[in-house]
Design a protein around this motif. Structure first.
Motif: not given
Ligand code: BG6
Length: 478
Positions: A179-181, A240-242, A332-334
């Motif tokens: 979905h980053y795309l 994936n996203h990055l 990173g989370k949190a």
């Molecule tokens: C998802 C991850 O693909 O992307 C999640 O599984 C993450 O851990 C999310 O929170 C982030 O998406 P966005 O659009 O909120 O940046």
């Protein structure tokens, strides 16, 4: 590929799950209320849970966030009337024959029957659902399937999954979401780079010192620990996203903006990246702080888990444009804030004319508050001749006051209707992306190195700043 125009039925598998709830239904409704879906649209939810239409509609209402638009209630009512539900198993032909009968009923009266199968499912049932959808529910019109990560856990398992899915769906029919795309600022990278001579000229190792692509979230894995622990931050976000952002940022100019031309270039640059090395990686895991729970406090997480919730990994691109430039992917989370950005740091001005002057930086803020800004030096206004750091600032909400930025999932669903694959992930992209991270992931899974602890709500592991500086990043003056 043909566009789906007059009628379409969306079949949302996993209709009571998290993805459908948070993303799929809100996106479908968002498109519907803007009149962007085909006139003859129907949405069929499918899941194992038994419920009647009334209950289903009640749930849909809960999934969709109410706003102040005066037509909201009316549109939601209409949307619900186009939505129905079928319950059934994911692995038996009988259930899918029932689904098909229902679809035929719905589509009666439309000349065409175009179907979009949206798999909002856990990976364990991707293949059976893809199989049965194709065998029992394939219509005479256009058929497409939308799937989303996790695509396996490493190169091998991803390949197996892709091969299994290919038995039932062609590459052309398949739309793999990252979905980053679909995010505005990720798509904007193509325009920034290729529509601006000024950018393009500085886009290489001669001008650029280092690049950081950063993903920060201010919340932990709350409630999702079970899923997360099996994957970790590298698989969840970085691989994936990055990496998608990185490939668009660094690919060569495509011959055209056709989906295959773009994806060809992305694959080429990904294939020029050698696997990430352990010494180029910093891992972290958050611990309780200020009343917020640590990762290990999550009941769904094993008490001795070494799963990284933070990772900084440095990637190198072995081609003439990028040789020697470190690309630092941080996720990173949190952490202390919600932010996703690309930060391109340029080299120092050649010595001898200015002392102590900041480097230029081009920042593309993907979210929140979409922006592009260039940190540069200007003469401090007045009689003195002195350079001071300042910036050229394109903050979207100030510059484009009346353009709303669409939701990523809305953009992608529209693209899938149009038959445009540009913003979906091709199979060979996945191969190339997994090759970069598979060795380090196997090393982490096997060795279970202890990640650095960082407090919930902090900037990350204490060693982070020193780690980044090691790759030539210099803090700039504000
Ligand atoms: C998802 C991850 O693909 O992307 C999640 O599984 C993450 O851990 C999310 O929170 C982030 O998406 P966005 O659009 O909120 O940046």
């Amino acid at each position: 590929t043909d566009a789906i125009k007059d009628s379409a039925t969306f079949i949302v598998f996993g209709a009571s799950g998290d993805l459908a709830k948070k993303k799929t239904f809100p996106a479908l409704f968002g498109l519907y209320r803007k009149d962007l879906l085909p006139r003859g649209v129907h949405i069929v939810g499918y899941a194992r849970t038994k419920m009647d239409t009334e209950e289903y509609h009640r749930r849909i209402t809960q999934y969709i966030k109410r706003d102040n638009d005066p037509s909201f209630d009316f549109k939601l009512e209409e949307f619900k009337n186009l939505s129905s539900y079928v319950s059934g198993g994911y692995e038996d032909s009988e259930s899918f024959r029932r689904l098909n009968a229902r679809l035929e009923e719905i589509e009666e009266g439309y000349g065409t029957s175009n179907r979009i199968f949206y798999l909002a499912l856990p990976p364990s049932v991707f293949v059976p659902v893809a199989k049965h959808a194709s065998q029992e529910c394939y219509s005479r019109g256009i058929n497409r399937i939308i799937v989303e990560k996790p695509f396996g856990k490493d190169f091998q398992t991803c390949r197996e999954l892709l091969n299994d899915l290919k038995k039932y769906w062609t590459e052309e029919e398949t739309y793999r979401i990252d979905h980053y795309l679909g995010k505005e600022m990720v798509k904007n990278l193509l325009v920034l780079r290729f529509a601006n001579v000024a950018m393009n000229a500085a886009w290489d190792k001669n001008s650029i010192s280092n690049v950081q692509i950063t993903f920060k979230e201010p919340f932990g894995t709350e409630g999702r620990g079970g899923y997360f622990d099996e994957f970790g931050i590298i698989r969840d976000v970085q691989q994936n996203h990055l990496l998608q952002v990185l490939s668009i940022l660094t690919m060569e100019r495509p011959v055209s903006f056709s989906s295959e031309d773009i994806r060809d270039e992305k694959v080429k640059v990904l294939r020029a990246i050698p696997p990430v090395k352990a010494e180029d990686t910093l891992l972290g895991q958050y611990v309780a702080f200020n009343g917020k729970p640590g990762y290990l406090d999550d009941d769904t997480v094993p008490k001795d888990s070494k799963c990284p919730t933070f990772s900084a990994s440095v990637l190198w691109i072995n081609n003439p444009r990028w040789e020697g430039v470190p690309f630092i992917l941080k996720a990173g989370k949190a952490l202390n804030e919600a932010k996703v950005e690309v930060r391109i740091q340029f080299k120092d001005v050649t010595q001898g004319i200015f002392a102590d002057i900041s480097r230029n930086e081009l920042v593309v803020r993907i979210q929140p508050e979409e922006a592009v800004y260039l940190k540069l030096n200007a003469k401090s206004p007045g009689y003195a001749f002195r350079a001071i750091p300042t910036e050229m600032d394109l903050t979207y909400k100030r510059r484009f006051t009346d353009s709303a930025i669409p939701e990523a999932y809305e953009v992608l669903i529209l693209d899938a209707l149009k038959g445009d694959h540009s913003n979906f992930v091709r199979d060979d992209e996945l191969d190339a992306a997994w090759k970069i991270f598979t060795p380090i992931l196997h090393w982490i899974d096997g060795e279970r190195p202890k990640p650095d602890s960082y407090p919930y709500g902090s900037r990350g592991p204490e060693r982070l700043d020193a780690f980044i500086e090691q790759y030539g990043y210099k803090r700039t003056q504000e």
